[in-house]
Design a protein around this motif. Structure first.
Motif, PDB file in Angstrom:
ATOM      1  N   GLY A  47       0.822  -1.213   0.000  1.00  0.00           N
ATOM      2  CA  GLY A  47       0.000   0.000   0.000  1.00  0.00           C
ATOM      3  C   GLY A  47       0.852   1.258   0.000  1.00  0.00           C
ATOM      4  O   GLY A  47       0.570   2.211  -0.732  1.00  0.00           O
ATOM      5  N   ARG A  48       1.906   1.262   0.794  1.00  0.00           N
ATOM      6  CA  ARG A  48       2.794   2.435   0.827  1.00  0.00           C
ATOM      7  C   ARG A  48       3.495   2.597  -0.520  1.00  0.00           C
ATOM      8  O   ARG A  48       3.714   3.718  -0.997  1.00  0.00           O
ATOM      9  N   LYS A  49       3.830   1.475  -1.137  1.00  0.00           N
ATOM     10  CA  LYS A  49       4.507   1.491  -2.438  1.00  0.00           C
ATOM     11  C   LYS A  49       3.611   2.057  -3.539  1.00  0.00           C
ATOM     12  O   LYS A  49       4.084   2.729  -4.453  1.00  0.00           O
ATOM     13  N   TYR A  50       2.317   1.758  -3.458  1.00  0.00           N
ATOM     14  CA  TYR A  50       1.407   2.101  -4.556  1.00  0.00           C
ATOM     15  C   TYR A  50       0.494   3.286  -4.237  1.00  0.00           C
ATOM     16  O   TYR A  50      -0.581   3.426  -4.829  1.00  0.00           O
ATOM     17  N   GLY A  51       0.899   4.113  -3.275  1.00  0.00           N
ATOM     18  CA  GLY A  51       0.127   5.332  -2.995  1.00  0.00           C
ATOM     19  C   GLY A  51      -1.190   5.099  -2.281  1.00  0.00           C
ATOM     20  O   GLY A  51      -2.120   5.895  -2.404  1.00  0.00           O
ATOM     21  N   LEU A  52      -1.271   3.998  -1.493  1.00  0.00           N
ATOM     22  CA  LEU A  52      -2.523   3.681  -0.794  1.00  0.00           C
ATOM     23  C   LEU A  52      -2.379   3.799   0.721  1.00  0.00           C
ATOM     24  O   LEU A  52      -3.146   3.210   1.476  1.00  0.00           O
ATOM     25  N   ALA A  53      -1.365   4.571   1.157  1.00  0.00           N
ATOM     26  CA  ALA A  53      -1.173   4.771   2.601  1.00  0.00           C
ATOM     27  C   ALA A  53      -1.690   6.160   2.982  1.00  0.00           C
ATOM     28  O   ALA A  53      -2.246   6.883   2.151  1.00  0.00           O
ATOM     29  N   GLY A  54      -1.502   6.541   4.251  1.00  0.00           N
ATOM     30  CA  GLY A  54      -1.923   7.860   4.698  1.00  0.00           C
ATOM     31  C   GLY A  54      -0.985   8.948   4.192  1.00  0.00           C
ATOM     32  O   GLY A  54       0.115   8.658   3.722  1.00  0.00           O
ATOM     33  N   THR A  55      -1.416  10.178   4.321  1.00  0.00           N
ATOM     34  CA  THR A  55      -0.554  11.291   3.901  1.00  0.00           C
ATOM     35  C   THR A  55       0.134  11.928   5.111  1.00  0.00           C
ATOM     36  O   THR A  55       1.018  12.754   4.945  1.00  0.00           O
ATOM     37  N   THR A  56      -0.311  11.557   6.315  1.00  0.00           N
ATOM     38  CA  THR A  56       0.344  12.020   7.547  1.00  0.00           C
ATOM     39  C   THR A  56       0.514  10.812   8.465  1.00  0.00           C
ATOM     40  O   THR A  56      -0.130   9.773   8.264  1.00  0.00           O
ATOM     41  N   LEU A  57       1.357  10.970   9.488  1.00  0.00           N
ATOM     42  CA  LEU A  57       1.530   9.887  10.466  1.00  0.00           C
ATOM     43  C   LEU A  57       0.207   9.576  11.164  1.00  0.00           C
ATOM     44  O   LEU A  57      -0.095   8.424  11.466  1.00  0.00           O
ATOM     45  N   GLU A  58      -0.587  10.634  11.427  1.00  0.00           N
ATOM     46  CA  GLU A  58      -1.869  10.446  12.127  1.00  0.00           C
ATOM     47  C   GLU A  58      -2.851   9.668  11.247  1.00  0.00           C
ATOM     48  O   GLU A  58      -3.633   8.857  11.744  1.00  0.00           O
ATOM     49  N   GLU A  59      -2.822   9.926   9.938  1.00  0.00           N
ATOM     50  CA  GLU A  59      -3.723   9.193   9.039  1.00  0.00           C
ATOM     51  C   GLU A  59      -3.296   7.716   8.967  1.00  0.00           C
ATOM     52  O   GLU A  59      -4.146   6.820   8.988  1.00  0.00           O
ATOM     53  N   ASP A  60      -1.996   7.479   8.917  1.00  0.00           N
ATOM     54  CA  ASP A  60      -1.506   6.086   8.947  1.00  0.00           C
ATOM     55  C   ASP A  60      -1.927   5.392  10.237  1.00  0.00           C
ATOM     56  O   ASP A  60      -2.284   4.211  10.225  1.00  0.00           O
ATOM     57  N   LEU A  61      -1.884   6.123  11.342  1.00  0.00           N
ATOM     58  CA  LEU A  61      -2.311   5.550  12.630  1.00  0.00           C
ATOM     59  C   LEU A  61      -3.782   5.137  12.573  1.00  0.00           C
ATOM     60  O   LEU A  61      -4.150   4.043  13.029  1.00  0.00           O
ATOM     61  N   LEU A  62      -4.616   5.983  11.973  1.00  0.00           N
ATOM     62  CA  LEU A  62      -6.043   5.655  11.880  1.00  0.00           C
ATOM     63  C   LEU A  62      -6.290   4.459  10.955  1.00  0.00           C
ATOM     64  O   LEU A  62      -7.161   3.626  11.226  1.00  0.00           O
ATOM     65  N   ILE A  63      -5.527   4.383   9.881  1.00  0.00           N
ATOM     66  CA  ILE A  63      -5.651   3.221   8.979  1.00  0.00           C
ATOM     67  C   ILE A  63      -5.260   1.952   9.744  1.00  0.00           C
ATOM     68  O   ILE A  63      -5.988   0.952   9.735  1.00  0.00           O
ATOM     69  N   ASP A  64      -4.109   2.006  10.432  1.00  0.00           N
ATOM     70  CA  ASP A  64      -3.642   0.843  11.205  1.00  0.00           C
ATOM     71  C   ASP A  64      -4.638   0.476  12.307  1.00  0.00           C
ATOM     72  O   ASP A  64      -4.914  -0.708  12.538  1.00  0.00           O
ATOM     73  N   GLN A  65      -5.153   1.482  12.983  1.00  0.00           N
ATOM     74  CA  GLN A  65      -6.109   1.272  14.069  1.00  0.00           C
ATOM     75  C   GLN A  65      -7.354   0.541  13.562  1.00  0.00           C
ATOM     76  O   GLN A  65      -7.769  -0.475  14.134  1.00  0.00           O
ATOM     77  N   ASN A  66      -7.933   1.027  12.481  1.00  0.00           N
ATOM     78  CA  ASN A  66      -9.160   0.408  11.966  1.00  0.00           C
ATOM     79  C   ASN A  66      -8.880  -0.975  11.384  1.00  0.00           C
ATOM     80  O   ASN A  66      -9.693  -1.891  11.517  1.00  0.00           O
TER      81      ASN A  66
END
Lengths: 185, 185
Positions: free
Chosen positions: B53-72
Motif C-alpha cells: 500500500g505504501r509502495k502504490y500510494g494507498l497509505a496515509g498522507t500524515t503519520l496520524e492518518e496512517d495511525l487511523l488506517i492501522d487502528q481500523n
C-alpha cells in the motif's frame, strides 16, 4: 515507554476495574490502551506504538525495513495472542488442555524461532537495532511469560529478558519505569 | 489484488495441501501468505499489505492518518481473529458454544461498530478514501462471513459487501480477479 523515550510530556492515566464500566463506552472500540492527543483518541496498541516509533526515529529507513519490523512484530503478537486466548478460556478444563497443547506442540517452535530472530538482529526484534517493536516487546513480555505458564522461560531463552532489559535500561525509559505507578496484571 | 492494482508483474503461486508439508519449513514462520521479492521472502499478511500500500500510494498522507488506517485495520482483524479461533476449535461442543457466544455477546457490537466506521469513511475502512486496508478487507471478507455463520451478514450490513465490491471493481483488480485461479477456502 515510547513517550518517555521521545521526550514527550504526557499524562499517564491508569484505569482501575471500578472506573472501567463508565469509561468503556466512551472509548473508540471499548478497549484499552488509548492514546489521546489534543482531545482526539486513538486505539490499538501496535498501531499506537508504530505511530510513536515513526515520530521518534524508531522506524525503518526503507519500506522493506518497515516491512520486516511489522512482520516480526506480528509474528511476536501471534504468539502473544495464542497465550492470551488460552488464558482467557472460561472453562478450566478447556483452558488446561489448550495450555498443554501450546506448551507441547506450538511454543517450542515459536519461541525458538523468536529466539533465532532476536539473535540474528543483534538482540533486537528486527532491523538489527532498536525500533518501536522492541518497546512493544518490552511492554508485554512479563505478561506473556505469565500467560505461557513456563516459569523458566527467561532461562530457556535469555535473549527475551535481555531485550526487555535493554529497552527498560534506556536512560529516559528507566527514569519513567522507576517513577511510574505499579499496576498488577 | 494490491500487486495488480500497482501494475506490478508477478507470479501468483497457489499452494495445495499436498505441497504444503514440503514448503512449510522453508517459509519464514511456517505460514502463508508469502511475498517473495528477488528471492527474499516476507511473511504476515497485514505487514505485506501495508508495505504494498505504501509502495502504490494507498497509505496515509500524515503519520496520524496512517495511525487511523492501522487502528481500523487492527480492529477489523480482531473481529476476524475471533471468528477464525472459534472455527478452528477442534472440539465440536466448544466450537458451538464459542460461536454462540460470539453471535450473542460480541458480533452485534463489533459489526455495528465496523459498519459505523465504514459509513463515517465514505464507504472505506479508514481515511475517507481507498487505502491498502480496504484490500485486506476485500481479500478476507468472504472467508470472515463464512466463519461467522451469519448467513445474512450482507443484508444486515450492506456496507461490508459494498466495500468488498468497490475494491474488486477497480479496473486492474477486476481484471486480476477474473483471471485468477479459483481456490476453495
Amino acid at each position: 515507554m515510547l513517550l518517555a523515550y521521545g521526550g514527550q510530556e504526557f499524562e499517564d492515566v491508569r484505569v482501575d476495574k471500578e472506573q472501567w464500566p463508565e469509561l468503556k463506552p466512551k472509548t473508540p472500540f471499548g478497549q484499552l490502551p488509548l492514546l489521546e492527543i489534543d482531545g482526539k483518541q486513538y486505539a490499538q496498541c501496535i498501531a499506537i506504538c508504530r505511530y510513536l516509533g515513526r515520530k521518534y526515529g524508531l522506524a525503518g529507513t526503507t519500506l522493506e525495513e518497515d516491512l520486516l519490523i511489522d512482520q516480526n512484530m506480528d509474528f511476536f503478537n501471534d504468539i502473544r495472542m495464542k497465550a492470551v486466548a488460552a488464558n482467557y478460556e472460561p472453562d478450566e478444563k478447556v483452558k488446561a488442555a489448550k495450555l498443554e497443547d501450546l506448551k507441547k506442540n506450538h511454543f517450542p517452535f515459536l519461541f525458538s524461532k523468536l529466539d533465532e530472530i532476536i539473535k540474528e538482529n543483534n538482540g533486537f526484534l528486527a532491523a538489527g537495532r532498536l525500533t518501536w517493536a522492541d518497546f512493544m516487546f518490552a511492554g508485554v513480555y512479563d505478561a506473556l511469560k505469565m500467560f505461557t505458564h513456563i516459569p523458566d522461560l527467561d532461562e530457556k531463552y535469555p535473549s527475551f529478558s535481555k531485550l526487555r532489559d535493554t529497552v527498560r535500561s534506556l536512560p529516559k525509559v528507566k527514569e519513567f519505569c522507576e517513577s511510574a505507578p505499579k499496576t498488577d496484571f
